[in-house]
Design an enzyme around this catalytic site. Structure first.
Site, PDB file in Angstrom:
ATOM      1  N   HIS A  61       1.711   0.520  11.524  1.00  0.00           N
ATOM      2  CA  HIS A  61       3.125   0.444  11.935  1.00  0.00           C
ATOM      3  C   HIS A  61       4.020   1.189  10.948  1.00  0.00           C
ATOM      4  O   HIS A  61       5.072   1.674  11.318  1.00  0.00           O
ATOM      5  CB  HIS A  61       3.587  -1.027  11.979  1.00  0.00           C
ATOM      6  N   HIS A  91       8.323  -0.636   2.335  1.00  0.00           N
ATOM      7  CA  HIS A  91       7.845   0.238   3.406  1.00  0.00           C
ATOM      8  C   HIS A  91       9.047   0.961   4.007  1.00  0.00           C
ATOM      9  O   HIS A  91      10.192   0.680   3.640  1.00  0.00           O
ATOM     10  CB  HIS A  91       7.123  -0.590   4.492  1.00  0.00           C
ATOM     11  N   HIS A  93      10.941   3.003   7.666  1.00  0.00           N
ATOM     12  CA  HIS A  93      11.038   3.233   9.113  1.00  0.00           C
ATOM     13  C   HIS A  93      11.679   4.615   9.257  1.00  0.00           C
ATOM     14  O   HIS A  93      12.579   4.956   8.472  1.00  0.00           O
ATOM     15  CB  HIS A  93      11.926   2.170   9.781  1.00  0.00           C
ATOM     16  N   GLU A 103      16.844   1.487  11.067  1.00  0.00           N
ATOM     17  CA  GLU A 103      16.863   0.288  11.928  1.00  0.00           C
ATOM     18  C   GLU A 103      18.290  -0.246  12.016  1.00  0.00           C
ATOM     19  O   GLU A 103      18.849  -0.371  13.117  1.00  0.00           O
ATOM     20  CB  GLU A 103      15.922  -0.774  11.356  1.00  0.00           C
ATOM     21  N   HIS A 116      12.733  -0.549   3.149  1.00  0.00           N
ATOM     22  CA  HIS A 116      12.861  -2.009   3.046  1.00  0.00           C
ATOM     23  C   HIS A 116      12.041  -2.527   1.878  1.00  0.00           C
ATOM     24  O   HIS A 116      10.820  -2.327   1.835  1.00  0.00           O
ATOM     25  CB  HIS A 116      12.375  -2.669   4.343  1.00  0.00           C
ATOM     26  N   THR A 196      11.978  -7.298  11.320  1.00  0.00           N
ATOM     27  CA  THR A 196      12.321  -6.391  12.423  1.00  0.00           C
ATOM     28  C   THR A 196      11.093  -5.959  13.223  1.00  0.00           C
ATOM     29  O   THR A 196      11.192  -5.122  14.118  1.00  0.00           O
ATOM     30  CB  THR A 196      13.016  -5.116  11.902  1.00  0.00           C
ATOM     31  N   THR A 197       9.927  -6.535  12.854  1.00  0.00           N
ATOM     32  CA  THR A 197       8.745  -6.319  13.690  1.00  0.00           C
ATOM     33  C   THR A 197       8.105  -7.683  13.919  1.00  0.00           C
ATOM     34  O   THR A 197       8.385  -8.631  13.170  1.00  0.00           O
ATOM     35  CB  THR A 197       7.669  -5.431  12.999  1.00  0.00           C
TER      36      THR A 197
HETATM   37  N1  LIG Z   1      10.862  -4.477   8.613  1.00  0.00           N
HETATM   38  S1  LIG Z   1      10.958  -5.833   7.786  1.00  0.00           S
HETATM   39  O1  LIG Z   1      11.927  -6.694   8.451  1.00  0.00           O
HETATM   40  O2  LIG Z   1      11.226  -5.553   6.390  1.00  0.00           O
HETATM   41  C1  LIG Z   1       9.439  -6.650   7.874  1.00  0.00           C
HETATM   42  C2  LIG Z   1       8.842  -6.822   9.095  1.00  0.00           C
HETATM   43  C3  LIG Z   1       7.619  -7.528   9.192  1.00  0.00           C
HETATM   44  C4  LIG Z   1       7.037  -8.029   8.043  1.00  0.00           C
HETATM   45  N2  LIG Z   1       5.827  -8.749   8.168  1.00  0.00           N
HETATM   46  C5  LIG Z   1       4.887  -8.575   9.168  1.00  0.00           C
HETATM   47  C6  LIG Z   1       3.892  -9.516   8.964  1.00  0.00           C
HETATM   48  N3  LIG Z   1       4.267 -10.203   7.846  1.00  0.00           N
HETATM   49  C7  LIG Z   1       3.548 -11.251   7.268  1.00  0.00           C
HETATM   50  C8  LIG Z   1       2.481 -10.990   6.438  1.00  0.00           C
HETATM   51  C9  LIG Z   1       1.801 -12.049   5.863  1.00  0.00           C
HETATM   52  C10 LIG Z   1       2.186 -13.345   6.143  1.00  0.00           C
HETATM   53  F1  LIG Z   1       1.523 -14.357   5.581  1.00  0.00           F
HETATM   54  C11 LIG Z   1       3.264 -13.619   6.964  1.00  0.00           C
HETATM   55  C12 LIG Z   1       3.942 -12.548   7.519  1.00  0.00           C
HETATM   56  F2  LIG Z   1       4.994 -12.747   8.297  1.00  0.00           F
HETATM   57  C13 LIG Z   1       5.444  -9.751   7.359  1.00  0.00           C
HETATM   58  O3  LIG Z   1       6.005 -10.196   6.378  1.00  0.00           O
HETATM   59  C14 LIG Z   1       7.627  -7.842   6.803  1.00  0.00           C
HETATM   60  C15 LIG Z   1       8.835  -7.137   6.717  1.00  0.00           C
HETATM   61 ZN   LIG Z   2      11.069  -2.816   7.605  1.00  0.00          ZN
END
Ligand SMILES: NS(=O)(=O)c1ccc(-n2ccn(-c3ccc(F)cc3F)c2=O)cc1
Ligand SMILES: [Zn+2]
Length: 258
Positions: A61, A91, A93, A103, A116, A196-197
């Site tokens: 992603h 990471h 986007h 975003e 982010h 956001t995912t």
């Molecule tokens: N784009 S963002 O809002 O910065 C963003 C979007 C998604 C995540 N993300 C996806 C899966 N996880 C995750 C990984 C390990 C865990 F134990 C729990 C989670 F939600 C997470 O933190 C982390 C950050």
């Molecule tokens: Zn992000």
């Protein structure tokens, strides 16, 4: 599984993740004149000097740099936060060639990309997973990337991207300190939102810097050579436009640092 395409993109995520239609979803469109100037909001303080980056990975992603979060060596504190939050990963986007990929948007304007930096509340929760589902569990610092001159330090990341071209690839990435990616001003907007995912947990205090950093089209182009697909898949799909569009504010207040 979820993605950013027509068959699995943001408009369909609610099928497996009903919170997608929740009351504090991210990203949002930020309207500066409607943001509330809150004088009780202090400066954000980033203590990244002893941060320990571990690896860089393509998770299908985005491209993610993970940090050692076993102690409080790299934290964000202050601003809207009641506790220090530990840096876990950062990471990006981004868009496709020439079009935008941030975003969050500012009065409908999107930037070329958005960085982010994801932090978690290790004072109240015992691990990232637990914090990720708590309303005050995460703090994400968002930084806009604008196309222009080369960024002096982003090269360190873009030069490593060829090693994580395929989904599921990972390689060592030690000694990188993300403070070299910060703009000069730490003035910010802040609001309560979500990942956001998927899983779209409503656990994020968002802190979006008002000042963007400048990176070159060439550097942005290197992000677009990453693939959503794994080495074994015959359908190669370029990793681009991996952004969720702005979500309804649903009565939330966006606050502004002075
Ligand atoms: N784009 S963002 O809002 O910065 C963003 C979007 C998604 C995540 N993300 C996806 C899966 N996880 C995750 C990984 C390990 C865990 F134990 C729990 C989670 F939600 C997470 O933190 C982390 C950050
Ligand atoms: Zn992000």
């Amino acid at each position: 599984h979820w993605g950013y395409g027509k068959e699995d993109g943001p408009t369909l995520w609610h099928r497996n993740y009903p919170v997608a239609e929740g009351s504090r979803q991210s990203p949002i469109d930020i309207i500066p004149l409607q943001a509330v100037h809150d004088h009780s909001l202090g400066p954000i303080i980033l203590s990244y000097d002893h941060c320990t980056s571990i690896n860089i990975a393509n998770n299908g992603h985005s491209v993610v740099v993970e940090f050692d979060d076993s102690d409080d060596r790299s934290v964000i504190r202050g601003g809207p936060l009641d506790n220090p939050y530990r840096l876990k990963q950062f990471h990006f986007h981004w868009g496709g060639k020439g079009c935008h990929g941030s975003e969050h948007t500012v009065e409908g304007m999107s930037y070329a990309s958005e960085l982010h930096l994801v932090h978690w509340n290790a004072v109240k929760y015992k691990n990232f997973g637990e914090a990720a589902t708590a309303p005050d569990g995460l703090a994400v610092l968002g930084i806009f990337l604008e196309a222009g001159d080369d960024h002096r330090w982003l090269h360190v990341i873009t030069d490593a991207l060829y090693m994580v071209k395929y989904k599921g690839s990972l390689t060592d990435f030690k000694g990188f300190n993300p403070k070299c990616l910060l703009p000069s001003s730490l003035q910010y907007w802040t609001y309560l939102g979500s990942l956001t995912t998927p899983p779209l947990h409503e656990s994020v205090t968002w802190i979006i810097l008002k000042e963007s950093i400048t990176v070159s089209e060439k550097q942005l182009g290197k992000f677009r050579m990453l693939l959503f697909t794994g080495e074994e898949e015959d359908q190669r799909m370029r990793m681009e436009n991996n952004f969720r569009p702005p979500q309804p504010l649903k009565g939330r207040k966006v606050r502004s640092s002075n």
